[in-house]
Design an enzyme around this catalytic site. Structure first.
Site, PDB file in Angstrom:
ATOM      1  CE  LYS A   2      -4.064   1.897   0.085  1.00 36.27           C
ATOM      2  NZ  LYS A   2      -5.108   1.628  -0.891  1.00 36.27           N
ATOM      3  CB  SER A  38      -3.365  -0.888  -3.628  1.00 41.86           C
ATOM      4  OG  SER A  38      -4.574  -0.177  -3.538  1.00 41.86           O
TER       5      SER A  38
END
Length: 351
Positions: free
Chosen positions: A153, A223
């Protein structure tokens, strides 16, 4: 003889704040202190203004604080287009009295905050590479060849952050907030590739990021989100230092309908194992075609191409595995070949 053992739970979610299923796991005996990571699929748009990710993150932070638990990696991926089901994948590990055997290993790490002027640049690649190495050490994985999936992330730029940095005289890689997501994902994926020995750090320049797509990782899934300024990293692989019934393998789809690679990866896993999780990347092929036929994912001005790709690849995977609670993340810059992407499959062997 003590060993580490992993557990995985897929939990349905009725909304970004619905943590009731995870609370039920705790009530049934799972110790909150054993949880090391939660991967979430939330029903936002997956773009810059997808606050469902932050909403979910805050809900889980509140839950774990109630149990006095800190440091759980919370990686929320927005976008459940098509028939993808919003859900949480909970990863836990604990020391058990059992002999070591080759089994699923889980490692986590968190990098320092990334100076925003380094986003999408070589500095981000190197920062993430060190974070992936740390997560490998945490997992007890020595051989990069034993790594099958690296979930990262990473941060993005907002107009508010951009204005503040430019006021300080900083020069950014982009002023486009959506573009910043791709640059951050791409640099993070290249960082994983460097850590795994897939690419030499010396060969990567700033201009290569989101440009030289022949450079990619076969294991990275990244992401971007507005809810953090650092990188949360989860490494999944196989290790002889662990024990238990869970096993992982992965495939690299050469395009969005490459079911052959997926079936081959599933065939390398125990035939009698039942599905524990499927983790995948998806992107619209930048050539504008899939096996010679034109697609319109990149021509749609109303819906982001990443949203089309999640729905498309999610449908392909659902047809193979017969489930819809799949972790399919959009935006696959340097994550597999252009138009394709890595897919990890985790199964639990029957005792």
């Amino acid at each position: 003889m003590p060993s580490l053992r992993a557990q995985i739970f897929r939990v349905a979610a009725n909304g970004p704040d619905d943590i009731s299923g995870v609370e039920a796991l705790f009530a049934s005996g799972l110790s909150p202190k054993d949880v090391v990571a939660v991967l979430g699929k939330t029903e936002g748009n997956g773009c810059v203004n997808d606050f469902s990710r932050g909403y979910a993150t805050r809900s889980f932070e509140t839950l774990f604080q109630k149990y006095g638990v800190e440091g759980v990696s919370l990686v929320m991926s927005g976008g459940t287009e098509g028939a993808l089901s919003p859900h949480w994948t909970v990863f836990a590990r604990a020391v058990v009295q059992a002999p070591t055997e080759r089994a699923l290993a889980i490692g986590v790490a968190r990098t320092p905050s990334l100076p925003a002027e380094h986003l999408g640049r070589r500095e981000q690649v190197l920062l993430v590479a060190e974070g992936v190495r740390e997560a490998m050490r945490d997992a007890g994985i020595d051989d990069p060849g034993d790594v099958h999936f690296v979930q990262i992330k990473c941060p993005l730029l907002t107009l508010n952050r951009i204005a503040g940095l430019e006021a300080e005289g900083k020069i950014l890689a982009t002023r486009d907030t959506l573009r910043s997501m791709g640059l951050s994902r791409g640099a993070s994926a290249l960082g994983a590739a460097v850590a795994l020995g897939e690419i030499s750090a010396e060969t990567i320049n700033d201009t290569d990021i989101c440009s030289r797509y022949e450079l990619f990782s076969r294991c990275a899934s990244t992401s971007a989100g507005v809810e953090l300024t650092d990188h949360e990293i989860i490494v999944l692989g196989m290790s002889d230092k662990w024990s238990g019934p869970l096993a992982i393998d992965h495939a690299v789809m050469r395009d969005a309908i490459d079911t052959t690679a997926i079936r081959e990866a599933r065939g390398r896993l125990p035939a009698n194992g039942h599905l524990a999780a499927v983790l995948a990347k998806a992107e619209p092929d930048p050539s504008g075609k899939v096996r010679g036929k034109r697609h319109t994912m990149l021509d749609d001005s109303d819906i982001s191409g990443t949203r089309h790709a999640r729905a498309f690849v999610g449908g392909v995977l659902a047809g193979i595995f017969g489930v819809t609670d799949l972790f399919v993340s959009g935006g696959a810059e340097h994550q597999g070949p252009p138009g394709g992407g890595p897919v990890a499959i985790i199964v639990e062997k029957e005792h």
